[in-house]
Write a protein that holds these residues in place. Structure first.
Motif, PDB file in Angstrom:
ATOM      1  N   GLN A  21       0.832  -1.193   0.000  1.00  0.00           N
ATOM      2  CA  GLN A  21       0.000   0.000   0.000  1.00  0.00           C
ATOM      3  C   GLN A  21       0.874   1.254   0.000  1.00  0.00           C
ATOM      4  O   GLN A  21       1.983   1.242   0.547  1.00  0.00           O
ATOM      5  CB  GLN A  21      -0.908   0.014   1.236  1.00  0.00           C
ATOM      6  CG  GLN A  21      -1.932  -1.107   1.303  1.00  0.00           C
ATOM      7  CD  GLN A  21      -3.087  -0.895   0.338  1.00  0.00           C
ATOM      8  OE1 GLN A  21      -3.201   0.160  -0.304  1.00  0.00           O
ATOM      9  NE2 GLN A  21      -3.955  -1.896   0.218  1.00  0.00           N
ATOM     10  N   PRO A  22       0.390   2.344  -0.596  1.00  0.00           N
ATOM     11  CA  PRO A  22       1.166   3.590  -0.562  1.00  0.00           C
ATOM     12  C   PRO A  22       1.516   3.989   0.872  1.00  0.00           C
ATOM     13  O   PRO A  22       0.646   4.046   1.736  1.00  0.00           O
ATOM     14  CB  PRO A  22       0.207   4.610  -1.202  1.00  0.00           C
ATOM     15  CG  PRO A  22      -0.667   3.787  -2.100  1.00  0.00           C
ATOM     16  CD  PRO A  22      -0.868   2.484  -1.370  1.00  0.00           C
ATOM     17  N   ARG A  27       9.720   4.271  -1.790  1.00  0.00           N
ATOM     18  CA  ARG A  27       9.798   4.107  -3.241  1.00  0.00           C
ATOM     19  C   ARG A  27      11.184   3.591  -3.603  1.00  0.00           C
ATOM     20  O   ARG A  27      12.187   4.013  -3.034  1.00  0.00           O
ATOM     21  CB  ARG A  27       9.604   5.432  -3.980  1.00  0.00           C
ATOM     22  CG  ARG A  27       8.375   6.269  -3.642  1.00  0.00           C
ATOM     23  CD  ARG A  27       7.082   5.537  -3.797  1.00  0.00           C
ATOM     24  NE  ARG A  27       6.746   4.892  -2.527  1.00  0.00           N
ATOM     25  CZ  ARG A  27       5.719   4.066  -2.364  1.00  0.00           C
ATOM     26  NH1 ARG A  27       4.957   3.765  -3.380  1.00  0.00           N
ATOM     27  NH2 ARG A  27       5.478   3.527  -1.187  1.00  0.00           N
ATOM     28  N   LYS A 218      -2.422  -1.159  -9.753  1.00  0.00           N
ATOM     29  CA  LYS A 218      -2.449  -1.496  -8.333  1.00  0.00           C
ATOM     30  C   LYS A 218      -3.827  -2.022  -7.913  1.00  0.00           C
ATOM     31  O   LYS A 218      -3.916  -2.975  -7.131  1.00  0.00           O
ATOM     32  CB  LYS A 218      -2.095  -0.261  -7.504  1.00  0.00           C
ATOM     33  CG  LYS A 218      -0.696   0.312  -7.752  1.00  0.00           C
ATOM     34  CD  LYS A 218       0.383  -0.490  -7.074  1.00  0.00           C
ATOM     35  CE  LYS A 218       0.409  -0.267  -5.592  1.00  0.00           C
ATOM     36  NZ  LYS A 218       1.515  -1.026  -4.928  1.00  0.00           N
ATOM     37  N   MET A 289       4.466   8.959  -7.814  1.00  0.00           N
ATOM     38  CA  MET A 289       4.583   8.399  -6.472  1.00  0.00           C
ATOM     39  C   MET A 289       3.318   8.642  -5.655  1.00  0.00           C
ATOM     40  O   MET A 289       2.871   7.765  -4.908  1.00  0.00           O
ATOM     41  CB  MET A 289       5.800   8.992  -5.768  1.00  0.00           C
ATOM     42  CG  MET A 289       7.129   8.519  -6.340  1.00  0.00           C
ATOM     43  SD  MET A 289       8.585   9.080  -5.416  1.00  0.00           S
ATOM     44  CE  MET A 289       8.649  10.809  -5.904  1.00  0.00           C
ATOM     45  N   THR A 290       2.730   9.819  -5.809  1.00  0.00           N
ATOM     46  CA  THR A 290       1.522  10.145  -5.068  1.00  0.00           C
ATOM     47  C   THR A 290       0.363   9.239  -5.473  1.00  0.00           C
ATOM     48  O   THR A 290      -0.499   8.911  -4.652  1.00  0.00           O
ATOM     49  CB  THR A 290       1.135  11.619  -5.286  1.00  0.00           C
ATOM     50  OG1 THR A 290       2.233  12.452  -4.918  1.00  0.00           O
ATOM     51  CG2 THR A 290      -0.074  12.005  -4.445  1.00  0.00           C
ATOM     52  N   GLY A 292       0.737   6.169  -6.259  1.00  0.00           N
ATOM     53  CA  GLY A 292       1.009   4.810  -5.803  1.00  0.00           C
ATOM     54  C   GLY A 292       2.141   4.083  -6.494  1.00  0.00           C
ATOM     55  O   GLY A 292       2.356   2.893  -6.220  1.00  0.00           O
ATOM     56  N   ASP A 294       5.501   2.386  -7.242  1.00  0.00           N
ATOM     57  CA  ASP A 294       6.484   1.809  -6.329  1.00  0.00           C
ATOM     58  C   ASP A 294       7.908   1.950  -6.837  1.00  0.00           C
ATOM     59  O   ASP A 294       8.847   2.023  -6.045  1.00  0.00           O
ATOM     60  CB  ASP A 294       6.188   0.321  -6.127  1.00  0.00           C
ATOM     61  CG  ASP A 294       4.768   0.066  -5.672  1.00  0.00           C
ATOM     62  OD1 ASP A 294       4.463   0.392  -4.514  1.00  0.00           O
ATOM     63  OD2 ASP A 294       3.958  -0.458  -6.473  1.00  0.00           O
ATOM     64  N   ASP A 315       7.556  10.112   0.232  1.00  0.00           N
ATOM     65  CA  ASP A 315       7.317   8.926   1.053  1.00  0.00           C
ATOM     66  C   ASP A 315       6.887   9.287   2.469  1.00  0.00           C
ATOM     67  O   ASP A 315       6.077   8.575   3.075  1.00  0.00           O
ATOM     68  CB  ASP A 315       8.576   8.059   1.098  1.00  0.00           C
ATOM     69  CG  ASP A 315       8.568   6.992   0.017  1.00  0.00           C
ATOM     70  OD1 ASP A 315       7.473   6.504  -0.326  1.00  0.00           O
ATOM     71  OD2 ASP A 315       9.642   6.638  -0.485  1.00  0.00           O
ATOM     72  N   LEU A 318       3.230  10.181   2.216  1.00  0.00           N
ATOM     73  CA  LEU A 318       2.432   8.969   1.997  1.00  0.00           C
ATOM     74  C   LEU A 318       2.345   8.130   3.271  1.00  0.00           C
ATOM     75  O   LEU A 318       1.297   7.547   3.572  1.00  0.00           O
ATOM     76  CB  LEU A 318       3.052   8.135   0.872  1.00  0.00           C
ATOM     77  CG  LEU A 318       2.927   8.703  -0.544  1.00  0.00           C
ATOM     78  CD1 LEU A 318       3.734   7.859  -1.521  1.00  0.00           C
ATOM     79  CD2 LEU A 318       1.472   8.765  -0.978  1.00  0.00           C
ATOM     80  N   CYS A 322      -0.911   7.084   5.222  1.00  0.00           N
ATOM     81  CA  CYS A 322      -1.150   5.655   5.427  1.00  0.00           C
ATOM     82  C   CYS A 322      -1.598   5.376   6.857  1.00  0.00           C
ATOM     83  O   CYS A 322      -2.535   4.599   7.096  1.00  0.00           O
ATOM     84  CB  CYS A 322       0.129   4.875   5.094  1.00  0.00           C
ATOM     85  SG  CYS A 322       0.051   3.084   5.328  1.00  0.00           S
TER      86      CYS A 322
END
Length: 340
Positions: A21-22, A27, A218, A289-290, A292, A294, A315, A318, A322
């Motif tokens: 999961q993000p 990353r 994803k 990246m925002t 999701g 990887d 990260d 995120l 999370c």
């Protein structure tokens, strides 16, 4: 920020975790080396390189990894099998753990690379780049016969850059003469650690689908996903002209403006010029990246400084999101733990 309902696969590459999961894992950053006209390459056919220079570049990536917690894959590019052998041998001599992508526009060179890494015992670290609509049957057969079990699986559909078109490539096939989908080809070739690549297409030619496909990959497949989104910047003709000539014309005769701007950009006008290029080059990766992604294959290894701070920042955001959504960081070396 969000969580996917689909259970997310996490792959392990010698301790580097990718997927999930993000916000759970940092990353992974893919750094290209030995690309066309790269200063480290002395002979692109034999693979003769400036070893001290190449090693210094990779060592800097490892230093940044230690600082931020964002791991790196090295993306080794070659057009000849002999060069691949030289590059792999060099890399294994300075780093016997980190995974490497085998990247080439020459199918024969990639096939040779698969055979070579199997022969010398490096196949568990090798990632074939890529399984796509134009992969020859010979390469599929060689890949299946090798010990390579990881590959980039490309969702590129030249006839339909929409999410529907990209998913058709992955699942149904019918592109460039391939009757099967890329995921089926990968499975039949013995790929047990696939990483989906959403295929970064140029602005004006379906770039939006490149980013939306991150969500689709994803949400539908639950597999680690990413891409080389910097290619959107490289292929943007307007931006290349803007950086090379047009921007300078805008500053001609504007000495007061240039003096003030130069106070805020290192290197005077050259700093201004570089900022105009670097902002979208970095920004496209933040967008990915925002959403999701990887794996961020950020292009030339020399761009590691800007990418390190960018990935760490993203990260951390995120990871905090999370936690708000009921998840948590799964890597003790996550940027949230190292930099906050």
């Amino acid at each position: 920020m969000f969580r996917f309902e689909k259970e997310q696969t996490v792959l392990d590459f010698n301790g580097i975790k990718i997927g999930g999961q993000p916000g759970e894992y940092p990353r992974v950053l893919g750094a290209s080396i030995f690309y066309n006209k790269h200063e480290t390459v002395l002979d692109d056919h034999t693979g003769k390189i400036d070893k001290p220079k190449a090693e210094a570049l990779w060592n800097r990536c490892m230093e940044l990894y230690d600082i931020t917690g964002n791991p790196y894959f090295i993306q080794i590019i070659a057009e000849f099998g002999e060069a691949f052998e030289s590059y792999f041998s060099w890399f294994d001599s300075i780093d016997n753990k980190t995974p490497f992508l085998m990247d080439s526009s020459a199918p024969g060179a990639l096939a040779h690379a698969c055979e070579y890494v199997t022969e010398v015992g490096l196949a568990d670290r090798a990632i074939y780049n890529s399984i796509n609509g134009s992969i020859p049957q010979e390469n599929i057969d060689v890949l299946a016969a090798s010990d390579v079990n990881s590959a980039i699986v490309l969702a590129f559909n030249p006839g339909d850059p929409s999410v529907v078109g990209r998913e058709k490539v992955l699942v149904e096939g019918g592109v460039a003469g391939q009757a099967k989908g890329m995921l089926q080809i990968a499975e039949e070739a013995g790929i047990t650690r696939p990483i989906l690549d959403t295929a970064a297409t140029p602005l004006g030619l379906g770039s939006g689908g490149s980013f939306r496909e991150i969500l689709a990959c994803k949400a539908i497949h639950g597999l680690p996903t990413g891409g080389a989104y910097h290619n959107m910047t490289v292929s943007w003709t307007w931006l290349k002209r803007w950086r090379k000539n047009v921007l300078a014309d805008h500053y001609k005769g504007k000495d007061v403006l240039l003096e003030q701007m130069a106070h805020h950009h290192f290197g005077g006008f050259e700093g201004i010029r570089q900022t105009a290029w670097a902002a979208p080059d970095i920004g496209c990766n933040i967008m990915a990246m925002t959403l999701g992604a990887d794996l961020i294959m950020f292009g030339p290894i020399e761009n590691c400084e800007g990418m390190a701070t960018t990935a760490a920042f993203t990260d951390i955001v995120l990871a905090e999101a999370c936690r708000e959504l009921g998840g948590d960081v799964q890597d003790p070396n996550h940027p949230l733990n190292k930099l906050i």
